[in-house]
Design a protein around this motif. Sequence first.
Motif, PDB file in Angstrom:
ATOM      1  N   ALA A 246      39.156  49.185  56.029  1.00 40.17           N
ATOM      2  CA  ALA A 246      39.611  47.794  55.959  1.00 40.17           C
ATOM      3  C   ALA A 246      38.473  46.867  55.558  1.00 40.17           C
ATOM      4  CB  ALA A 246      40.191  47.372  57.304  1.00 40.17           C
ATOM      5  N   TRP A 247      37.275  47.093  56.102  1.00 38.75           N
ATOM      6  CA  TRP A 247      36.133  46.267  55.728  1.00 38.75           C
ATOM      7  C   TRP A 247      35.775  46.483  54.260  1.00 38.75           C
ATOM      8  CZ3 TRP A 247      34.369  42.102  57.845  1.00 38.75           C
ATOM      9  CH2 TRP A 247      34.461  41.911  59.221  1.00 38.75           C
ATOM     10  N   LEU A 248      35.931  47.705  53.789  1.00 34.64           N
ATOM     11  CA  LEU A 248      35.642  47.995  52.376  1.00 34.64           C
ATOM     12  C   LEU A 248      36.584  47.212  51.466  1.00 34.64           C
ATOM     13  CD1 LEU A 248      33.583  49.895  50.987  1.00 34.64           C
ATOM     14  CD2 LEU A 248      35.443  51.537  50.708  1.00 34.64           C
ATOM     15  N   VAL A 249      37.852  47.146  51.844  1.00 37.55           N
ATOM     16  CA  VAL A 249      38.839  46.398  51.062  1.00 37.55           C
ATOM     17  C   VAL A 249      38.509  44.902  51.077  1.00 37.55           C
ATOM     18  CG1 VAL A 249      41.269  45.711  50.939  1.00 37.55           C
ATOM     19  CG2 VAL A 249      40.667  48.095  51.407  1.00 37.55           C
ATOM     20  N   VAL A 250      38.169  44.377  52.259  1.00 40.29           N
ATOM     21  CA  VAL A 250      37.815  42.962  52.375  1.00 40.29           C
ATOM     22  C   VAL A 250      36.586  42.654  51.521  1.00 40.29           C
ATOM     23  CG1 VAL A 250      36.977  41.179  53.949  1.00 40.29           C
ATOM     24  CG2 VAL A 250      38.847  42.675  54.649  1.00 40.29           C
ATOM     25  N   ALA A 251      35.599  43.544  51.535  1.00 41.90           N
ATOM     26  CA  ALA A 251      34.387  43.338  50.748  1.00 41.90           C
ATOM     27  C   ALA A 251      34.697  43.325  49.256  1.00 41.90           C
ATOM     28  CB  ALA A 251      33.366  44.426  51.061  1.00 41.90           C
ATOM     29  N   PHE A 252      35.557  44.241  48.809  1.00 41.93           N
ATOM     30  CA  PHE A 252      35.900  44.306  47.388  1.00 41.93           C
ATOM     31  C   PHE A 252      36.636  43.042  46.950  1.00 41.93           C
ATOM     32  CE2 PHE A 252      38.967  45.238  44.028  1.00 41.93           C
ATOM     33  CZ  PHE A 252      38.127  45.722  43.031  1.00 41.93           C
ATOM     34  N   ILE A 253      37.624  42.627  47.733  1.00 40.29           N
ATOM     35  CA  ILE A 253      38.422  41.450  47.364  1.00 40.29           C
ATOM     36  C   ILE A 253      37.561  40.189  47.364  1.00 40.29           C
ATOM     37  CG2 ILE A 253      40.323  39.954  48.078  1.00 40.29           C
ATOM     38  CD1 ILE A 253      41.736  42.459  49.133  1.00 40.29           C
ATOM     39  N   SER A 254      36.768  40.005  48.413  1.00 42.65           N
ATOM     40  CA  SER A 254      35.938  38.799  48.504  1.00 42.65           C
ATOM     41  C   SER A 254      34.892  38.763  47.398  1.00 42.65           C
ATOM     42  CB  SER A 254      35.272  38.708  49.877  1.00 42.65           C
ATOM     43  OG  SER A 254      34.436  39.829  50.111  1.00 42.65           O
ATOM     44  N   SER A 255      34.306  39.908  47.078  1.00 44.31           N
ATOM     45  CA  SER A 255      33.297  39.955  46.009  1.00 44.31           C
ATOM     46  C   SER A 255      33.930  39.676  44.652  1.00 44.31           C
ATOM     47  CB  SER A 255      32.608  41.324  45.988  1.00 44.31           C
ATOM     48  OG  SER A 255      31.937  41.568  47.207  1.00 44.31           O
ATOM     49  N   PHE A 256      35.121  40.240  44.416  1.00 45.23           N
ATOM     50  CA  PHE A 256      35.832  40.013  43.157  1.00 45.23           C
ATOM     51  C   PHE A 256      36.162  38.532  42.984  1.00 45.23           C
ATOM     52  CE2 PHE A 256      39.727  39.534  40.704  1.00 45.23           C
ATOM     53  CZ  PHE A 256      39.439  40.259  39.550  1.00 45.23           C
ATOM     54  N   LEU A 257      36.723  37.925  44.016  1.00 41.58           N
ATOM     55  CA  LEU A 257      37.080  36.509  43.943  1.00 41.58           C
ATOM     56  C   LEU A 257      35.841  35.638  43.767  1.00 41.58           C
ATOM     57  CD1 LEU A 257      39.791  36.321  46.771  1.00 41.58           C
ATOM     58  CD2 LEU A 257      40.180  36.307  44.297  1.00 41.58           C
ATOM     59  N   PHE A 258      34.783  35.997  44.455  1.00 40.64           N
ATOM     60  CA  PHE A 258      33.554  35.218  44.379  1.00 40.64           C
ATOM     61  C   PHE A 258      32.958  35.253  42.973  1.00 40.64           C
ATOM     62  CE2 PHE A 258      28.878  35.012  44.745  1.00 40.64           C
ATOM     63  CZ  PHE A 258      28.752  33.744  45.293  1.00 40.64           C
ATOM     64  N   ILE A 259      32.899  36.438  42.379  1.00 46.63           N
ATOM     65  CA  ILE A 259      32.272  36.586  41.063  1.00 46.63           C
ATOM     66  C   ILE A 259      33.137  36.000  39.957  1.00 46.63           C
ATOM     67  CG2 ILE A 259      31.545  38.272  39.319  1.00 46.63           C
ATOM     68  CD1 ILE A 259      30.649  40.077  41.672  1.00 46.63           C
ATOM     69  N   PHE A 260      34.409  36.370  39.938  1.00 50.77           N
ATOM     70  CA  PHE A 260      35.243  36.047  38.779  1.00 50.77           C
ATOM     71  C   PHE A 260      36.010  34.726  38.897  1.00 50.77           C
ATOM     72  CE2 PHE A 260      34.703  40.678  38.497  1.00 50.77           C
ATOM     73  CZ  PHE A 260      34.168  40.746  37.217  1.00 50.77           C
TER      74      PHE A 260
END
Length: 268
Positions: A246-260
């Motif tokens: 679950a933390w891995l999913v949260v990290a991926f989503i937050s990083s994607f939104l932050f960058i793009f």
Amino acid sequence: MNSERHRINLATIVSIALPAFALQPVAHEVVGHAVTAWLTGTKIILISSTAMQTEGGGRIIPASGPLANVVFGIAAYLAFRRISRFSATRFFLWIFAFANLFIGTGYILFSGVMNFGDAAAVIAGLRPAWLYRVALVAIGAWGYRFCAALAARDMADLVGNGSILPEDVGRMLYAPCVAGAVLYVVASFFNPVGPSLILYDGVSSACGIAVGLLLVPGIVHRSSKALAAPLLSPSANPVSIPFRGAWLVVAFISSFLFIFFLGRGIRP
């Protein structure tokens, strides 16, 4: 030995830290600068992870970014202190607190040294200029040093009460710092203002947080040597932070939104 090494899962630790790092510029740029601009009726041109551009506005708008970091940092730190047992959630609060506190104080120091950034905009036009810049350097340096000592004390306390092992301190900070620095720099490459912000904001933000956090293991180690005794409690029962998808999913989503999204900028 192998089980101890993997008691705190590195992927989970990094995944906990990345959303905390991604939320720090939201506090600075969105809640700090953008909300203040909106409240004062100032037209917002651009909001991004590296900068916010407005038409007009006084000193309160640049001041609101670092101030928001300090307020969010203190709030997260107080929440961290209210939780007694160390856990993934408590680590997230700790990282988010010091990501904000190191940026808030470090940005003041950076502005004084480089005459660039929010705090430099706050003192622009004030005379004598050198005196205000010296004041920024002194305030920023003191605040940054205080935050580093506070962060180290927290880690030393966690080792002392047996929540974590001494070797956990570096394991919990080195990889997340690298990941957070990469996140900021990658996002800065997408900024629509210009390549100069890659260095002046992306790299400087990455260094501002990473340097403070990377000072912590050394301070904790020196504290234990000064006491001439190990910090670890004899009744230690260190916690385990295993792999959590679950933390891995949260990290991926937050990083994607932050960058793009925030990295590329939002034009209201």
